[in-house]
Design an enzyme around this catalytic site. Structure first.
Site, PDB file in Angstrom:
ATOM      1  CB  SER A   1      34.724  38.646  51.762  1.00 46.49           C
ATOM      2  OG  SER A   1      34.034  39.775  51.309  1.00 46.49           O
TER       3      SER A   1
ATOM      4  CG  HIS B   1      31.223  37.461  48.115  1.00 45.00           C
ATOM      5  ND1 HIS B   1      30.467  37.773  49.221  1.00 45.00           N
ATOM      6  CD2 HIS B   1      32.449  38.007  48.341  1.00 45.00           C
ATOM      7  CE1 HIS B   1      31.182  38.481  50.070  1.00 45.00           C
ATOM      8  NE2 HIS B   1      32.399  38.641  49.568  1.00 45.00           N
TER       9      HIS B   1
ATOM     10  CG  ASP C   1      27.542  37.497  50.667  1.00 42.67           C
ATOM     11  OD1 ASP C   1      27.772  37.304  49.457  1.00 42.67           O
ATOM     12  OD2 ASP C   1      28.406  37.880  51.475  1.00 42.67           O
TER      13      ASP C   1
END
Length: 888
Positions: A510, A341, A285
């Site tokens: 996600s 994220h 990520d």
């Protein structure tokens, strides 16, 4: 020709030259010593040294090709590409030596390779004094990683030199490095604008009962008995103004919530006490920030379950970069880079406050979005992960060229006992097909990965609607399972306060992906003696999942599965129970029947005939009608069709699907389920599995090999069953499972004039014809006419699979090696024509309407079966609209 014309011609020629300049880009080059080599990591140090020596020689040759073709690297402005400045500097280094000089390219990512390079340099210097090796760290060329029995490197090339590189000995492929997609999260504001403020609050006829213990409404003993967990942990959470905080956790630890069953939703999260302990979760990520709110990323220092939470490395420009700060890392390593994220995916998977596997180890790999950087990150996990104790979660991916090398690297990791999860994507399209010229969805199209889709957001929503297919999630037969697409994570900005902690919310596949990865970690930690593989974990997740509970699915070949961690009991915070069956603490209805939804129904209020066994009534948990219903009241039931092109969906009172069967794709390589229902043909379910094992044969050509397995078909039939013609195409994959025996009840969906009993039977053999070359056994259907109480037919399927790959044996009453064509299962209705009056039935003449519906959908089927033409969609849509109105 005058000077003006000459200037004009020169200008045109110069522009043509500039436009013809090729793009300078990185390429991934694969180099193989010979076909007889084992996987690189399985070879001895001596063979590894020889392979590295060969690769280094090829890298020197490629470097020379670049040096000899520098003019092809000029940019559009006519200037030389700055990346080639290093060639001038390295050429100066060579001039200081009076002997032949080659470069020893430094490999930073593999410690074993660094030591091998040292040995290699000494051995050559000791045997050939006329050759000198200079160690360099080049931006133009460098090591990536071994893949199976070949080695990949990066090189900065232009189109003019690619053929020269491919002509080098031992070079087997050259793939352009591409950007393979951003993170799979969606715009929250767009979703919030669509939300409403529906409130919970349902009432029905039920009983008040306290099934809890120790002053709680839930019962730990019941959970242990159901799940066989050694210990049970509970994260208690109550509803707060319908915000549904932490519902991404509560939803995965109970069966589907039906308001009529419990009247209120249980927001608690129930999970095994092991909670992922000893399992390593690697996240490819954007990075992570551990400098605030250590409550969620708690390492439990000093406890028996102390864990590791780190940012292992950064991967950028095809190189592994060091992490400079202990508690922060990002792809660029700049402090202003947004890593929310990465924080979110790590939090929902294994955070103490918001995570599924609260004791699992967290390893962040801050990875750029380039193909070569992902290869580097995967290789890092291969070197540092433990077999059968390691999970990779990838919540990113876009559309780009299919890569055989990437598939081989994934296969290498899965064969090493590493399990990979990836997101389906958020573009609301089929992510399992090939677009254009070999363009596929990263990473969902690839084999040996578990693909996760997302259900709708639930914040400020009625929680009973949380099982709807999200409006953004991708779909298709390669999507293995669905999970909540919305979760919470720690935030510096006080967006919301949850139990005294500042949090934010993120939505997308996600989030769904690390949730399922976390469930897998808890399964692995609870069974430390089992060596979980990709195949076994996929099978386990499917076995645990809630089947056919999702609504609004956009594709007929998309498996209807919602993730579950093994606990299916549904407790009522208000101690109100109107449920039944294995998902309810109170198993049996005190009055009425137990429907297929696990709801106790008063027969006088049975508007959908759910108290009939033919409609799935569960006689072991309540009273079902002992005689058949002559006319079932239509109930919306989806039919899953395995087609390669998804047609639009239309609403219908009788069914929620449009029926246009298409040609079945045979190369998507995923698990798919096909179900057909009709008035006269019993339900037939087939699971077909396939796997591609891409390998290189010659340059520019890759070959796919597959192994065929026998596919079980279980048929629930009645005395009205007649001859069927089945056409099929196979998709295959070798699977590894443990031996199990299951009794699977199969309920008929058809209307018959007689009932089926288990007391006595007669056997009738019905031949099945096929258009395939595959051998088929005859289908033996056992049926009995009796006046005794109707019971569901069940068949015993014994599945035994060996521990070696490519072998799978499944024994059942009926065996057919095929994937079925649904068109052949549709009953032959009365002929339908444009003059046929579809609306001539009386309002409550269900039998008439059923016949009209069958005829209409047969005509619709015929429409879609015609050769494709420009107006086919509009033409078939007319039939669909007519069919949808028959039941109005």
């Amino acid at each position: 020709m005058n000077s003006t014309h000459l200037i004009f011609v020169a200008f045109i020629a110069f522009n043509a030259f500039i436009n013809a300049l090729a793009e300078n880009a990185y390429y991934i080059i694969s180099i193989k010593r010979n076909d007889n080599d084992k996987n690189f990591d399985d070879e001895s140090d001596t063979v590894q040294t020889q392979i590295v020596e060969l690769v280094n020689d090829r890298m020197n040759e490629i470097y020379e090709i670049i040096e000899n073709n520098m003019d092809s690297y000029r940019l559009e402005n006519g200037k030389m590409d700055e990346k080639l400045n290093e060639i001038t500097l390295n050429s100066l280094k060579k001039r200081h030596y009076n002997k032949l000089v080659k470069f020893n390219f430094i490999n930073k990512s593999r410690p074993v390779d660094i030591s091998i390079n040292d040995k290699y340099k000494r051995s050559i210097n000791s045997t050939d004094l006329a050759l000198e090796y200079i160690s360099i760290d080049s931006d133009l060329i460098g090591y990536i990683c071994p893949v199976l029995n070949y080695y990949t490197i990066k090189a900065y090339l232009t189109d003019d030199v690619i053929d020269k590189v491919l002509n080098l000995e031992n070079v087997i492929s050259c793939e352009k490095d591409v950007d393979i997609g951003n993170s799979e999260s969606v715009n929250l504001q767009e979703l919030y604008n669509k939300r409403n403020n529906n409130k919970n609050g349902y009432s029905s006829n039920g009983i008040n009962a306290n099934v809890g213990e120790n002053g709680k409404y839930y019962n730990i003993s019941m959970i242990k008995e159901e799940t066989n967990w050694l210990g049970v942990s509970v994260q208690e959470q109550s509803a707060s103004n319908n915000q549904n905080y932490l519902s991404h956790l509560s939803l995965i630890s109970q069966s589907k919530y039906y308001p009529l069953n419990t009247n209120s939703f249980d927001y608690n999260y129930y999970y095994p006490e092991s909670a992922g302990q000893g399992i390593d979760l690697f996240f490819i990520d954007e990075g992570i920030d551990l400098t605030y709110d250590s409550s969620d990323f708690n390492t439990y220092d000093g406890s028996s379950y102390q864990r590791t939470i780190t940012c292992d490395a950064r991967f950028y420009d095809g190189e592994m970069k060091e992490v400079e700060k202990e508690k922060y890392c990002s792809i660029t390593n700049k402090s202003n880079y947004d890593v929310s994220h990465g924080i979110a995916v790590a939090s929902v998977a294994a955070g103490t406050l918001y995570g599924v596997a609260k004791k699992a180890n967290i390893h962040m790999l801050a990875t750029n979005f380039k193909y070569m950087d992902v290869l580097k990150a995967l290789d890092h996990v291969k070197l540092n992960g433990l077999s059968h104790k390691t999970i990779i979660s990838i919540s990113r991916g876009g559309w780009n060229d299919y890569s055989v090398t990437l598939q081989n690297k994934i296969t290498e990791l899965t064969k090493a006992g590493i399990i990979i999860f990836t997101s389906a994507g958020n573009s609301n399209e089929n992510c399992c097909v090939v677009k254009g010229n070999n363009i596929v969805k990263y990473y969902s199209y690839y084999d040996n990965v578990i693909v996760v889709g997302a259900t709708t957001e639930n914040y400020n929503h009625d929680i009973k609607d949380a099982y709807a297919f999200s409006g953004y999630s991708n779909f298709g037969d390669c999507v293995d399972i669905y999970a909540p697409g919305e979760g919470y994570y720690p935030s510096k900005t006080p967006v919301m306060n949850i139990n005294g902690h500042s949090a934010d919310i993120m939505t997308g596949t996600s989030i769904a992906t690390p949730i399922v990865a976390g469930v897998a970690a808890t399964i692995m930690s609870e069974h430390p003696d089992i060596n979980f593989t990709y195949e076994l974990m996929l099978k386990t997740l499917i076995d645990f999942s809630l089947k056919d509970v999702l609504t609004d699915i956009l594709s007929y070949d998309t498996p209807n599965r919602f993730v579950n961690n093994g606990k299916k009991l549904v407790f009522s915070p208000t101690n109100y129970y109107n449920g039944c069956n294995i998902g309810s603490p109170i198993k049996t209805c005190t009055y009425g029947c137990c429907s297929k939804y696990g709801t106790c129904i008063d027969p006088s209020d049975d508007i959908y005939d759910l108290c009939y066994i033919g409609r799935g009534c569960q006689s072991e948990f309540g009273d079902c009608h002992e005689t058949e219903a002559i006319d079932f009241i239509p109930e919306p039931t989806p039919t899953i069709i395995n087609n390669d092109i998804t047609p639009p969906s239309y609403n219908s009172k009788t069914t929620s699907f449009l029926y246009p069967p298409k040609n079945v794709q045979t190369d998507t390589g995923k698990l798919s389920t096909i179900t057909s229902t009709s008035n006269n043909v019993s339900s037939i379910s087939i699971i077909s599995i396939s796997k591609k094992d891409p390998t290189y044969s010659t340059k520019h050509v890759h070959t796919y090999t597959s192994t065929t397995k026998t596919i079980p078909m279980s048929i629930s039939s009645t005395t009205k069953t007649t001859l069927m013609t089945i056409t099929f195409t196979t998709k295959t994959i070798p699977i590894i499972t443990t031996s199990t025996t299951k009794i699977i009840p199969l309920s008929t969906t058809s209307t018959t004039s007689t009932t089926i009993t288990s007391t006595t039977s007669t056997t009738k053999t019905i031949p099945i014809s096929t258009t395939s070359d595959t051998s088929i056994t005859s289908t033996t259907i056992t049926s009995t006419t009796s006046t005794t109480k109707t019971i569901p037919i069940s068949t015993t399927i014994t599945s035994t699979a060996s521990t070696t790959e490519n072998i799978s044996t499944i024994t059942t009453n009926t065996l057919i090696t095929s994937t079925i064509s649904i068109a052949s299962l549709i009953p032959q209705p009365t002929e339908f024509s444009g003059n046929f009056d579809c609306f001539s039935c009386e309002k409550f003449d269900w039998d008439c309407k059923q016949k009209m519906s069958n005829a209409c959908y047969q005509e619709l089927n015929n429409c879609w079966q015609k050769p494709w033409h420009e107006n086919q969609f509009e033409e078939c849509s007319v039939f669909n609209e007519i069919c949808s109105k028959i039941w109005n």
